[in-house]
Design a protein around this motif. Structure first.
Motif, PDB file in Angstrom:
ATOM      1  N   SER A  45       1.439  16.299  13.650  1.00 42.77           N
ATOM      2  CA  SER A  45       0.195  15.564  13.863  1.00 42.77           C
ATOM      3  C   SER A  45      -1.022  16.449  13.608  1.00 42.77           C
ATOM      4  CB  SER A  45       0.145  14.988  15.274  1.00 42.77           C
ATOM      5  OG  SER A  45       0.232  16.027  16.223  1.00 42.77           O
ATOM      6  N   PHE A  79       1.143   6.181  14.245  1.00 45.56           N
ATOM      7  CA  PHE A  79       1.448   7.113  13.162  1.00 45.56           C
ATOM      8  C   PHE A  79       0.847   8.490  13.418  1.00 45.56           C
ATOM      9  CE2 PHE A  79       2.556   8.285   8.900  1.00 45.56           C
ATOM     10  CZ  PHE A  79       1.519   9.069   8.445  1.00 45.56           C
ATOM     11  N   SER A  80      -0.396   8.547  13.811  1.00 45.17           N
ATOM     12  CA  SER A  80      -1.130   9.817  13.802  1.00 45.17           C
ATOM     13  C   SER A  80      -0.569  10.851  14.763  1.00 45.17           C
ATOM     14  CB  SER A  80      -2.604   9.568  14.118  1.00 45.17           C
ATOM     15  OG  SER A  80      -2.741   9.022  15.414  1.00 45.17           O
ATOM     16  N   LYS A 127      -1.821   5.380   7.330  1.00 52.33           N
ATOM     17  CA  LYS A 127      -0.479   5.440   7.933  1.00 52.33           C
ATOM     18  C   LYS A 127       0.570   5.734   6.865  1.00 52.33           C
ATOM     19  CE  LYS A 127      -0.920   2.667  12.109  1.00 52.33           C
ATOM     20  NZ  LYS A 127      -0.275   1.597  12.903  1.00 52.33           N
ATOM     21  N   ARG A 166      -0.357  13.890   4.660  1.00 50.40           N
ATOM     22  CA  ARG A 166      -0.430  12.627   5.366  1.00 50.40           C
ATOM     23  C   ARG A 166      -1.845  12.094   5.351  1.00 50.40           C
ATOM     24  NH1 ARG A 166       1.887  13.758  11.013  1.00 50.40           N
ATOM     25  NH2 ARG A 166       1.276  11.582  11.430  1.00 50.40           N
ATOM     26  N   ASN A 225      -3.723   9.594   7.841  1.00 56.38           N
ATOM     27  CA  ASN A 225      -3.577   8.830   9.081  1.00 56.38           C
ATOM     28  C   ASN A 225      -4.290   7.478   9.005  1.00 56.38           C
ATOM     29  OD1 ASN A 225      -1.993  10.803  10.267  1.00 56.38           O
ATOM     30  ND2 ASN A 225      -3.754  11.814  11.229  1.00 56.38           N
ATOM     31  N   THR A 226      -5.340   7.393   8.209  1.00 53.70           N
ATOM     32  CA  THR A 226      -6.049   6.111   8.099  1.00 53.70           C
ATOM     33  C   THR A 226      -5.200   5.081   7.353  1.00 53.70           C
ATOM     34  OG1 THR A 226      -7.146   6.768   6.052  1.00 53.70           O
ATOM     35  CG2 THR A 226      -8.273   7.259   8.129  1.00 53.70           C
TER      36      THR A 226
END
Length: 111
Positions: free
Chosen positions: A53, A29-30, A76, A71, A73-74
């Motif tokens: 990103s 994802f990240s 997702k 977003r 990222n942890t």
């Protein structure tokens, strides 16, 4: 298997707010740019917002100043905060990553 699952749609009055979420699994994802699209009845699917990103964000002119993409990222997950909603925002909203699409979530704004 890559999966994108949207949630948070619904019925709201004009001027109201909604927050959409798109949870992603099966991909890194990240590192990927995430997109929100929408498709209104009888119209082509259009890009609403994107986030890279590195957290660089772009918006369609029609939603600038009203929508915010973000977003986590942890988790997702990518979000779309929609404020000051208008009836013309009524559409099915989809998230996209690379060539993968979610199933969509309906947003209906009543006047």
């Amino acid at each position: 298997q890559v999966q994108l699952v949207e949630s948070g749609g619904g019925l709201v009055q004009a001027g109201g707010s909604l927050r959409l979420s798109c949870s992603v699994s099966g991909m890194l994802f990240s590192i990927n740019t995430m997109h929100w699209y929408r498709q209104a009845p009888g119209k082509q699917r259009e890009l609403v917002a994107s986030i890279t990103s590195r957290d660089s964000k772009t918006y369609a002119d029609s939603v600038k100043g009203r929508f915010t993409i973000s977003r986590d990222n942890t988790k997702k997950t990518v979000y779309l905060q929609m404020n000051s909603l208008k009836p013309e925002d009524t559409a099915v909203y989809y998230c996209k990553a690379i060539a993968y699409w979610g199933q969509g979530t309906q947003v209906t704004v009543s006047s």
